[in-house]
Design an enzyme around this catalytic site. Structure first.
Site, PDB file in Angstrom:
ATOM      1  CG  HIS A  17      -0.485   0.070   2.526  1.00  0.00           C
ATOM      2  ND1 HIS A  17      -0.250   1.265   3.176  1.00  0.00           N
ATOM      3  CD2 HIS A  17      -0.158  -0.903   3.405  1.00  0.00           C
ATOM      4  CE1 HIS A  17       0.197   0.998   4.396  1.00  0.00           C
ATOM      5  NE2 HIS A  17       0.274  -0.304   4.565  1.00  0.00           N
ATOM      6  CG  ASP A  41       2.628   0.468   7.833  1.00  0.00           C
ATOM      7  OD1 ASP A  41       2.280  -0.021   6.755  1.00  0.00           O
ATOM      8  OD2 ASP A  41       1.871   0.545   8.824  1.00  0.00           O
ATOM      9  CD  GLU A  63      -2.991  -1.445   5.612  1.00  0.00           C
ATOM     10  OE1 GLU A  63      -2.945  -2.520   6.215  1.00  0.00           O
ATOM     11  OE2 GLU A  63      -2.654  -0.370   6.149  1.00  0.00           O
ATOM     12  CD  GLU A  64      -1.604   2.352   7.643  1.00  0.00           C
ATOM     13  OE1 GLU A  64      -2.277   1.902   8.586  1.00  0.00           O
ATOM     14  OE2 GLU A  64      -0.425   2.017   7.421  1.00  0.00           O
ATOM     15  CG  HIS A  77       0.517   2.965  12.409  1.00  0.00           C
ATOM     16  ND1 HIS A  77      -0.804   2.599  12.553  1.00  0.00           N
ATOM     17  CD2 HIS A  77       0.942   2.344  11.290  1.00  0.00           C
ATOM     18  CE1 HIS A  77      -1.149   1.777  11.565  1.00  0.00           C
ATOM     19  NE2 HIS A  77      -0.088   1.612  10.796  1.00  0.00           N
TER      20      HIS A  77
END
Lengths: 338, 338
Positions: free
Chosen positions: B62, B171, B199-200, B310
């Site tokens: 992603h 990420d 995605e998140e 994150h």
């Protein structure tokens, strides 16, 4: 003197309480532009400005050179650096905060943090006993480079915001140091009303210890602590805050000299320098508290630069306030005692 | 791979605002694929011919990263915001951020620690108490630079710490970097490469793109939580930096295909790279949407272990990136033969 550049250099220099050497040397070199004799004593940077003249009162301009930071207490089995605080750190913002450790060389790192699935409800702020710095290095590598007692600071670059606002760590109180330097710039070649001594004092953040011995050494008649104070921001109490961009905050408090407060206010009014009141009800929490009572006492006052997010790597000031504060100090010193 | 990862991580692309990441990726892969299109949500779907055709394999990662969205411009010129994706507020307070595609410099402010009660100091911060300060002194000034709906991003450099790397957005730019590298190689089999959006915020882009591609197999490239930090022992570490690619049997969204799971470990052993599984059922990734897409897709996720996911300071081990890529490359040559 170029104010933004000076503040940038000062705010990015390394100098947590007790390890002010690098910031102190930088401030010393800057002060030497204005003072013929500058020396460092107990990590206090001291310089005498202008000719000494008989009969004039001795005035000290103080700003503290130290910043909040951390001190290494050990290296854990897992190869993380354990630290404790130097000064009042907001522990809520430690997770993943970037730092630099001053070991045998400068070592970057970040405070580690538990992922959410291990954070046990996540309703607790980490203590320094739990906090650990991840440097990416192994225990063995760290043992070569880092020793207990080494100091640590938040690693942050000064950035410009809109207008004349800037953000960085350690603006408390490097902007006060810059403010005094700027006042000296304004006073170059002027007739002074006081014999002026400048001190950039150490260890303010752990209890104004540098100023304690500095005040004893200098024993002035008058001392002005140039520090920062709270600027209004989301969630703050407007009754307790100044505002960014509205000029110096002049202290009025039972522990300060009411006469000096009034002279500063009169000076600001005469010179049409915008100012704000900072009314306190006892001690000021600044170096002024030390000068007031050391070695027989002195008349003291505070001139504070409004600052948001105090004691974080995200402090914010408005350069206009630094300039206006310097103008106020310069006017006050030219004016002298009537 | 490291320089490619750096370039990708430093691009800003919060969920729903991935166009800068997509353009950069398109530029890098356009000469290395036979078909390339952007789907209605913004995911980039590429097809590359291999030496032969096997079963239909889709490799994906992603493009989006966690960040913030501006919800309101306050009367004092500060910006209220909300999180996009799951972010611990304690990694946001006191950080520098960039606002909007123009990259306006900001900083996340909150009341000074001095002004908090003892209980407040020990309570983890909340987004509701924070604002972004871009230096504007009024709503009108802020409106010249920012509109509600603009995204904001962590402002964090890409830093090598020993053999480890610290950056924002690892990420899942790590997954994107591995895919770009794979596309630049000659492949044994025809392969679809999908760079997903959103995605998140709940695996949004991958559901739609998986339906369009309708593959037999999906190989999801990710970065996953490692908790091998100070004070965490045994299974709670989940996985470890330096222990190679992470292949999970199950997470919160997916029970992975058992044959693919075994193939991954067998392949790793054969080519001599370390490989680990997750010692906890935690997290989730695009596999969750992909494996139940259409009539079902046999799915495997291969992840780089990453500390402090994150946050502005994700930390990975360089060697893990290389060994994860080696495994992925080999799997892309084996899965279509199943």
């Amino acid at each position: 003197m170029e104010l933004l550049g000076t503040i940038t250099e000062l705010a990015q220099a390394f100098g947590p309480s007790g390890c002010e050497d690098a910031a102190g040397e930088l401030a010393k070199s800057m002060l030497e532009e204005y003072c013929s004799e500058v020396y460092i004593s107990n990590n206090n940077v001291i310089g005498r400005f202008g000719e000494r003249r008989e009969g004039l009162p001795d005035l000290v301009l103080d700003a503290h050179i130290d910043q909040i930071g951390m001190i290494v207490t050990g290296i854990s089995e897992e190869g993380f650096v354990k630290v404790d605080s130097l000064g009042g750190i907001d522990r809520r913002l430690l997770p993943t905060q970037q730092v630099v450790i001053f070991g045998k060389r400068q070592i970057p790192g970040v405070f580690s943090t538990l992922p959410p699935h291990l954070a046990q409800g996540g309703n607790k702020v980490m203590t320094f006993a739990e906090a650990a710095i991840d440097t990416g290095l192994s225990k063995e590598e760290l043992e070569e480079l880092v020793s207990p007692g080494d100091c640590v600071k938040f690693d942050v670059e000064l950035k410009r915001l809109l207008g004349e606002r800037v953000t960085c760590g350690a603006l408390d109180d490097r902007c006060g140091v810059a403010c005094i330097l700027y006042a000296l710039e304004l006073l170059k070649g002027e007739d002074l009303g006081y014999n002026v001594t400048v001190i950039f004092s150490s260890q303010e953040e752990v209890g104004e210890r540098g100023a304690k011995v500095g005040a004893f050494e200098l024993a002035p008649d008058i001392a002005i602590a140039v520090d920062v104070s709270f600027a209004m921001n989301t969630g703050e109490d407007p009754k307790k805050c100044g505002e960014l961009g509205k000029g110096p905050m002049i202290g009025v408090s039972p522990s300060l000299s009411r006469r000096i407060s009034q002279e500063l206010i009169a000076c600001a009014k005469n010179a049409q320098i915008p100012f704000q009141y900072e009314v306190m009800n006892g001690m000021t929490g600044t170096n002024a508290d030390r000068y007031s009572v050391e070695k027989g006492g002195a008349e003291t006052c505070t001139v504070s630069i409004p600052l948001r997010n105090m004691h974080t790597p995200a402090e914010v000031i408005d350069l206009r306030d630094v300039r206006l504060s310097a103008q106020l100090l310069a006017e006050f010193i030219k004016e002298g005692r009537k | 791979m490291k320089s490619l990862l750096k370039e990708l991580c430093l691009i800003n692309g919060v969920s729903g605002d991935e166009q800068l990441v997509r353009s950069a990726i398109m530029e890098k892969v356009k000469d290395h694929c036979d078909e390339m299109r952007t789907d209605p949500l913004g995911s980039l779907i590429c097809f590359k011919k291999g030496k032969s055709s096997g079963k239909k394999l889709m490799v994906c990662a992603h493009m989006d990263e966690v960040g913030f969205i501006i919800t309101h411009i306050n009367s004092d010129g500060t910006l209220s915001f909300d999180q996009v994706g799951g972010i611990d507020p304690s990694v946001v307070i006191g950080r520098q951020v960039k606002v909007g595609n123009a990259g306006i410099q900001g900083v996340v402010g909150s009341p000074a620690v001095h002004d908090l009660s003892k209980d407040e100091r020990e309570a983890p911060p909340k987004f509701s108490g924070m604002t972004i300060d871009i230096g504007a002194s009024s709503k009108e000034e802020a409106e010249k630079y920012v509109s509600p709906g603009d995204c904001a991003y962590f402002s964090s450099d890409f830093l090598e710490m020993g053999s480890k790397i610290k950056s924002k957005a690892i990420d899942d730019r790590a997954g994107c970097a591995m895919m770009i590298s794979l596309m630049q190689e000659d492949l044994p089999f025809d392969t679809y490469f999908v760079f997903n959006v959103q995605e998140e915020i709940g695996l949004r882009g991958s559901g739609a793109s998986a339906y369009s591609v309708a593959p037999d197999f999906a190989l999801v490239l990710e970065a996953t939580t490692a908790a091998d930090i100070d004070g965490v022992s045994g299974g709670k570490k989940v996985c470890c930096l330096g222990c190679g690619p992470v292949v999970s049997f199950m997470d919160r969204r997916t029970i992975y295909d058992r044959e693919l799971y075994r193939l991954a470990f067998d392949t790793a052993r054969e080519i001599g790279v370390p490989c680990q599984t997750k010692s906890a059922v935690a997290g989730g990734n695009d596999a969750g949407a992909i494996h139940i897409s259409g009539k079902g897709v046999r799915t495997l996720a291969v992840s780089v272990p990453c500390r402090y996911l994150h946050s502005p300071a994700c930390v990975i081990e360089s060697a893990d990136l290389e060994s994860t890529y080696a495994l992925v490359r080999e799997l892309a040559g084996r899965i279509p033969k199943l």
